[in-house]
Design a protein around this motif. Structure first.
Motif, PDB file in Angstrom:
ATOM      1  N   SER A 128      89.953 -23.379  27.080  1.00 45.13           N
ATOM      2  CA  SER A 128      89.879 -23.886  25.707  1.00 45.13           C
ATOM      3  C   SER A 128      90.188 -22.782  24.710  1.00 45.13           C
ATOM      4  O   SER A 128      90.937 -22.988  23.757  1.00 45.13           O
ATOM      5  N   ASP A 139      90.273 -22.763  16.813  1.00 41.14           N
ATOM      6  CA  ASP A 139      89.940 -24.061  16.212  1.00 41.14           C
ATOM      7  C   ASP A 139      89.947 -25.160  17.266  1.00 41.14           C
ATOM      8  O   ASP A 139      89.061 -26.017  17.295  1.00 41.14           O
ATOM      9  N   ALA A 140      90.957 -25.122  18.135  1.00 37.79           N
ATOM     10  CA  ALA A 140      91.044 -26.133  19.186  1.00 37.79           C
ATOM     11  C   ALA A 140      89.811 -26.039  20.081  1.00 37.79           C
ATOM     12  O   ALA A 140      89.185 -27.051  20.396  1.00 37.79           O
ATOM     13  N   LYS A 188      86.873 -24.839  19.417  1.00 43.51           N
ATOM     14  CA  LYS A 188      85.676 -25.308  18.708  1.00 43.51           C
ATOM     15  C   LYS A 188      85.638 -26.828  18.674  1.00 43.51           C
ATOM     16  O   LYS A 188      84.609 -27.441  18.912  1.00 43.51           O
ATOM     17  N   SER A 189      86.781 -27.435  18.355  1.00 38.20           N
ATOM     18  CA  SER A 189      86.788 -28.888  18.268  1.00 38.20           C
ATOM     19  C   SER A 189      86.559 -29.519  19.631  1.00 38.20           C
ATOM     20  O   SER A 189      86.209 -30.684  19.722  1.00 38.20           O
ATOM     21  N   LEU A 190      86.768 -28.737  20.699  1.00 35.50           N
ATOM     22  CA  LEU A 190      86.493 -29.241  22.046  1.00 35.50           C
ATOM     23  C   LEU A 190      85.063 -28.914  22.481  1.00 35.50           C
ATOM     24  O   LEU A 190      84.709 -29.086  23.644  1.00 35.50           O
ATOM     25  N   GLY A 191      84.284 -28.383  21.560  1.00 38.33           N
ATOM     26  CA  GLY A 191      82.864 -28.221  21.849  1.00 38.33           C
ATOM     27  C   GLY A 191      82.444 -26.836  22.305  1.00 38.33           C
ATOM     28  O   GLY A 191      81.314 -26.647  22.741  1.00 38.33           O
TER      29      GLY A 191
END
Lengths: 257, 356
Positions: B240, B246-247, B249-252
């Protein structure tokens, strides 16, 4: 799921970008964010996803303040498609989409996860790319892969930052059809930043135009996309007609003060 | 119907590449066993292959076979076997540390050595050898210092970069700056030191596995045993993070926290190995790249497999280093570069575009 944004303010160091945004996004709603470059559209999306921490104001998802949620909790509610993506190291498209399952798995992906990836790939019609290296496919294809990743994430809200800007007209419409279908059939909400006014007009339930860090106008496409609104926010002269009962915008020329 | 078939094929393809990776890992494990078994039979002291294995058997199951004599027994059991195990543990640890640091810092050039962790260790060792100042005492005074200063370097990197949000760029820049600072300090000390002390520092820095004994393994092995599985478990998050902060983070993924923890653990693994062996540089950089070129960039595969590649590379390098011009033992750090660089360059040149 419902998103409520109240008095949102955000600054990058001294530069105040969002100056008090108020917005409600309802379940099963497709919302387009329009506006000139540099008015804080991406910033707003990043604030909603908790990637940026606003200095003032609140964002609530189903009544829960986003500040109080952990990253993996947010990831189960919101899927985010960034403007551009790249992987530093070679990753297969399949694995890239599998990352969308991250909030749901820790190490080992199950058959169910793999099937969900496949479903997402199929939905975007890119299952033939599955074994390709993500860095070796075209920009448009990459965008579709990232949308597939967000779909595999199975969230109730999709945030799309210019998700179709790298796509040709055919693929733009394809992707918008898919998003529309998801909104209609599954009742998820889509919040998307769009530059193409006509795409926004055809596919959105609601449109807001951001200008200088504020919501300049908001409402149904036919109420927002009027000649006056477009001229006052974008500074261009347009002609607006109607096709299929939706506004259809033809740009004429830039307007100089 | 046809479409359904296509989908089945995608999954089949996916599982096939998975099998390929498993095969590669099995191949590595087998090679490691073969080369390690070979390594304990060769060396300056003449003995037959049978005698060498007799010792191992005798030690593992005491009453099964008789010992071939005390001299052979001591050589095999107290010199060769621990040395081989040390080479495997060190190779594995450094390679895993590199495999983790590269995606964490989003930089293909990152390794424990570009970050100055080894310069810190070198400085600590020089301080102990030349000035006799050490936080440890007795036979471990050099080791303790090297360990302390290498860890100090990593914490300095983390603390200083934290002020700027712990970005990869910040960490690398601070790491390189600290690396130069420590190298300069070491050079100054060497400049004013006695020639024997300067030589000893140089010997320490080029790296050697000769200090690998059962005693040192007692420190190295447990740390590796705890840290490395942890790093392997976190490999999914590395995928990830490679896709961007950012990617991720948006994936948790809590990117800042994960980055910090992974850097600390990877630094710890590095410090505990290089403080005993000196700076065996190249493995941490090259093993992950070799692994990616062969099996792709999925970190769930890259992290454990580069560990095996590193272990194998170091074990083979040590066999060659000890036996190419006996009785001279070529420094292992030099040997890994001699063996690794040609392989590395060959793979880079042959590699497809976009697959670094």
């Amino acid at each position: 799921m419902k998103i409520q944004i109240k008095d949102l303010e955000f600054s990058y160091s001294d530069d105040k970008v969002l100056k008090g945004i108020n917005l409600n996004i309802l379940p099963g709603e497709c919302l387009s964010i329009l506006g000139p470059n540099g008015t804080g559209k991406s910033t707003l999306i990043k604030c909603i996803d908790g990637l940026l921490k606003p200095q003032k104001g609140d964002i609530k998802i189903d009544g829960q303040n986003i500040k109080d949620l952990r990253r993996e909790q947010i990831a189960k509610k919101l899927g985010y498609v960034p403007q551009s993506s790249a992987s530093l190291f070679p990753l297969k498209v399949f694995d890239m989409v599998l990352l969308g399952r991250s909030p749901h798995i820790t190490w080992k992906s199950t058959k169910t996860d793999q099937n969900k990836v496949l479903k997402a790939l199929k939905m975007l019609n890119i299952e033939n790319l599955a074994m390709k290296n993500f860095n070796e496919i075209s920009g448009g294809q990459q965008q579709k892969v990232i949308i597939a990743r967000a779909l595999a994430q199975e969230t109730d809200i999709l945030l799309l930052d210019e998700a179709t800007s790298n796509l040709d007209i055919r693929h733009q419409l394809e992707v918008m059809d898919i998003i529309r279908k998801l909104v209609d059939n599954l009742g998820i909400s889509a919040v998307m930043i769009v530059h193409d006014l006509n795409i926004a007009a055809r596919y959105s339930d609601k449109i807001i135009i951001l200008n200088e860090g504020k919501v300049a106008v908001s409402g149904k496409p036919e109420d927002v996309l009027t000649k006056d609104n477009i001229t006052s926010t974008y500074g261009v002269e347009v002609s607006v007609s109607k096709i299929d009962n939706k506004p259809c915008i033809i740009p004429l020329k830039a307007k100089y003060a | 119907m046809k479409q359904k078939l296509d989908c089945q094929n995608v999954l089949l393809d996916y599982r096939k590449t998975h099998l390929k990776k498993v095969f590669f890992i099995v191949l590595l494990v087998v090679s490691i066993i073969v080369f390690s078994s070979f390594a304990i039979t060769v060396g300056p002291l003449e003995m037959t292959t049978k005698e060498a294995y007799q010792v191992v058997l005798h030690k593992v199951i005491p009453n099964l076979v008789s010992s071939p004599g005390e001299c052979i027994e001591n050589t095999v059991w107290f010199v060769r076997v621990p040395r081989v195990i040390t080479s495997l543990v060190v190779g594995f640890s450094l390679a895993v540390a590199g495999a983790v640091m590269q995606p964490v810092l989003r930089n293909p050039m990152a390794s424990p050595f570009t970050l100055g962790i080894s310069s810190g260790a070198g400085f600590g060792a020089a301080l102990a050898i030349i000035l006799g100042k050490s936080i440890g005492s007795g036979s471990y005074h050099v080791v303790a210092n090297a360990f302390f200063f290498s860890l100090l370097t990593s914490f300095a990197i983390l603390l200083l970069s934290k002020r700027k949000g712990t970005t990869p760029e910040m960490m690398i820049l601070i790491g390189i700056a600290l690396s130069h600072l420590f190298t300069a300090c070491t050079t100054v000390m060497q400049y004013f030191a006695d020639s024997w002390a300067t030589a000893e520092v140089v010997f320490w820095m080029v790296g050697s596995l000769s200090k690998g004994t059962w005693q040192t393994l007692k420190y190295m092995f447990p740390v590796a045993l705890i840290c490395i599985p942890f790093l392997i478990i976190k490999a999914w998050d590395l995928n990830s993070i490679s896709a961007g902060d950012d990617a991720a983070k948006s994936l948790g993924v809590n990117v800042e926290k994960t980055r910090l923890i992974l850097m600390i653990v990877a630094s710890l693994v590095t410090s505990i190995t290089i403080c005993f062996t000196g700076t065996i540089g190249f493995i941490g950089l090259v093993a992950p790249h070799i692994t990616r070129m062969i099996g792709g960039g999925d970190n769930r595969f890259v992290v454990p497999a580069s560990g095996l590649v590193g272990a194998l590379l170091l074990a083979i390098s040590d066999i060659v280093a000890m036996n190419i011009i006996p009785p001279v033992v070529i420094p292992i750090g030099v040997m890994t570069s001699f063996m690794g660089v040609p392989l590395f360059i060959f793979l880079i040149v042959r590699m497809k575009r976009g697959s670094l």
